[in-house]
Design an enzyme around this catalytic site. Structure first.
Site, PDB file in Angstrom:
ATOM      1  N   GLU A 238       0.824  -1.216   0.000  1.00 45.40           N
ATOM      2  CA  GLU A 238       0.000   0.000   0.000  1.00 45.40           C
ATOM      3  C   GLU A 238       0.853   1.260   0.000  1.00 45.40           C
ATOM      4  O   GLU A 238       0.606   2.199  -0.765  1.00 45.40           O
ATOM      5  CB  GLU A 238      -0.920   0.022   1.228  1.00 45.40           C
ATOM      6  CG  GLU A 238      -2.163  -0.818   1.083  1.00 45.40           C
ATOM      7  CD  GLU A 238      -3.244  -0.417   2.071  1.00 45.40           C
ATOM      8  OE1 GLU A 238      -3.367   0.789   2.373  1.00 45.40           O
ATOM      9  OE2 GLU A 238      -3.960  -1.309   2.545  1.00 45.40           O
ATOM     10  N   ARG A 264      -2.663  30.829 -20.476  1.00 45.40           N
ATOM     11  CA  ARG A 264      -3.451  31.848 -19.779  1.00 45.40           C
ATOM     12  C   ARG A 264      -2.707  33.184 -19.795  1.00 45.40           C
ATOM     13  O   ARG A 264      -1.556  33.266 -19.361  1.00 45.40           O
ATOM     14  CB  ARG A 264      -3.684  31.394 -18.334  1.00 45.40           C
ATOM     15  CG  ARG A 264      -4.316  32.430 -17.407  1.00 45.40           C
ATOM     16  CD  ARG A 264      -5.750  32.703 -17.748  1.00 45.40           C
ATOM     17  NE  ARG A 264      -6.394  33.485 -16.686  1.00 45.40           N
ATOM     18  CZ  ARG A 264      -7.572  34.053 -16.795  1.00 45.40           C
ATOM     19  NH1 ARG A 264      -8.267  33.918 -17.931  1.00 45.40           N
ATOM     20  NH2 ARG A 264      -8.094  34.727 -15.792  1.00 45.40           N
ATOM     21  N   GLN A 275       7.661  35.542 -12.572  1.00 48.96           N
ATOM     22  CA  GLN A 275       8.548  34.700 -11.777  1.00 48.96           C
ATOM     23  C   GLN A 275       7.807  34.011 -10.631  1.00 48.96           C
ATOM     24  O   GLN A 275       8.123  32.869 -10.269  1.00 48.96           O
ATOM     25  CB  GLN A 275       9.699  35.538 -11.222  1.00 48.96           C
ATOM     26  CG  GLN A 275      10.838  34.711 -10.657  1.00 48.96           C
ATOM     27  CD  GLN A 275      12.002  35.577 -10.227  1.00 48.96           C
ATOM     28  OE1 GLN A 275      11.934  36.252  -9.191  1.00 48.96           O
ATOM     29  NE2 GLN A 275      13.068  35.575 -11.011  1.00 48.96           N
TER      30      GLN A 275
END
Length: 375
Positions: A238, A264, A275
């Site tokens: 797991e 965008r 930045q």
């Protein structure tokens, strides 16, 4: 599509990459039989089970790579989680600790997806403190009578087989816990209605109650009192291979964020030119790559036969916490559109939130690392 069409690791990886994004029908409340069958056809329900029982026989490294691809390509982490829980928390303990007869009887059905598996260990008052569980198994002629209540049992509403942990000797605490393989239709077993959850919604989960539920002696997994060792063994799978799915999700989100930052535009230029955005993405890449390397290290150590206690804990901690942080960063980057249902961003965050809790909390992983340091 035939199972042997994807017999090798490379061809299976290619198939998952090509088909993963088309696996999920997110209009359904929970995973559908058709989705489960598609996962089974790809071999995902039996990746690490030996070939003699209908699985693929892959080790930790190859299995984690394939589950990582599954998590990266499939848009529904609920489906991914259901398959992984079935394989690592039910099928693998049975494969590693079951008798020959029990393996031959049940494993092929789990490996080929005909049967759905679930793990029943968590109780309302026994989460991280597994030894505090109150479900008991009373020895009677021919078997055991299980009595108790389990909570948060993933796959329970759809499961055919339950791996149930119960106390055969309460005075011995963790040394008195045993593991049992229980059929769905066993008399005295009751499965609750699906729970409403914030994340992993399409993985059905519910409580399970046992009212003097008879389990034949041959359905005992391993030996009496070996339950905690079996549970810890399943945790190796797991905490590495299941969490590889979350590494895949982080990679998918990072890719979407980079693409969004390029496309965008605000104030006349792509937001990636700022930045503040580009450095945010660079840190996302750094954390994801670090988590990937820690996961690879743990899987390789396990494949080489090491206990790898620290490696597993570090990998689980890094992958799970990065999954949450990456989803939060993606939500911030996408702004208002990330909040909208259907974009997949807010869903990724809700799916990631539980992963620092299940399979051992972040605090438990830190404690394990500290213990291995000698503290």
């Amino acid at each position: 599509m035939q199972l042997d069409q994807y017999s090798g690791h490379a061809t299976l990886l290619e198939a998952i990459t090509a088909q993963g994004e088309h696996m999920a029908d997110t209009t359904a409340d929970f995973f559908t039989p058709e989705e489960w069958e598609q996962c089974a056809r790809l071999g995902l329900t039996g990746l690490s089970v030996a070939e003699k029982y209908g699985g693929r026989g892959f080790g930790f490294t190859e299995t984690s790579e394939l589950i990582r691809a599954f998590g990266r390509q499939c848009p529904d982490m609920g489906l991914v989680f259901s398959v992984a829980a079935h394989l690592f928390a039910c099928a693998m303990p049975l494969y590693e600790h079951g008798s020959s007869a029990l393996r031959e009887q049940i494993l092929p059905g789990l490996a080929n997806g005909r049967l759905v598996g679930a793990n029943a260990i968590t109780e309302d008052e026994a989460g991280s403190d597994v030894a505090a569980l109150t479900t008991t198994a009373e020895r009677v002629a021919g078997g055991y009578l299980l009595t108790g209540h389990k909570s948060f049992v993933s796959n329970a509403p759809a499961a055919d087989i339950f791996l149930v942990y119960a106390s055969t000797d309460p005075d011995c605490r963790h040394l008195g816990i045993s593991a049992f393989v229980v059929d769905r239709h066993s008399q005295g077993l009751t499965i609750g209605a699906p729970l409403s959850k914030a994340g992993l919604q399409r993985c059905p989960a519910s409580w399970v109650r046992f009212d003097r539920c008879f389990v034949p002696s041959e359905r005992l997994l391993g030996s009496p009192g070996q339950g905690m060792a079996i549970f810890q063994s399943s945790m190796r799978w797991e905490r590495t291979c299941l969490f590889a799915a979350y590494l895949g999700q982080s990679e998918r989100l990072l890719h979407r964020c980079v693409d969004h930052a390029r496309r965008r535009e605000q104030f006349g230029r792509p937001i990636g030119d700022n930045q503040a955005i580009s450095h945010r993405l660079a840190r996302m890449r750094l954390r994801t790559e670090a988590a990937r390397l820690l996961l690879q290290q743990a899987c390789r150590a396990l494949d080489e036969g090491y206990r790898a206690t620290s490696e597993i804990a570090m990998a689980k901690l890094a992958v799970s916490e990065n999954a949450v942080q990456t989803a939060l960063e993606a939500l911030q980057l996408f702004g208002g559109s990330g909040i909208l249902a259907g974009t997949g961003i807010e869903q990724a965050l809700r799916d990631a939130l539980p992963c620092t809790t299940f399979s051992g909390t972040s605090e438990m992983q830190l404690e394990q690392i500290a213990v291995e340091l000698g503290l």
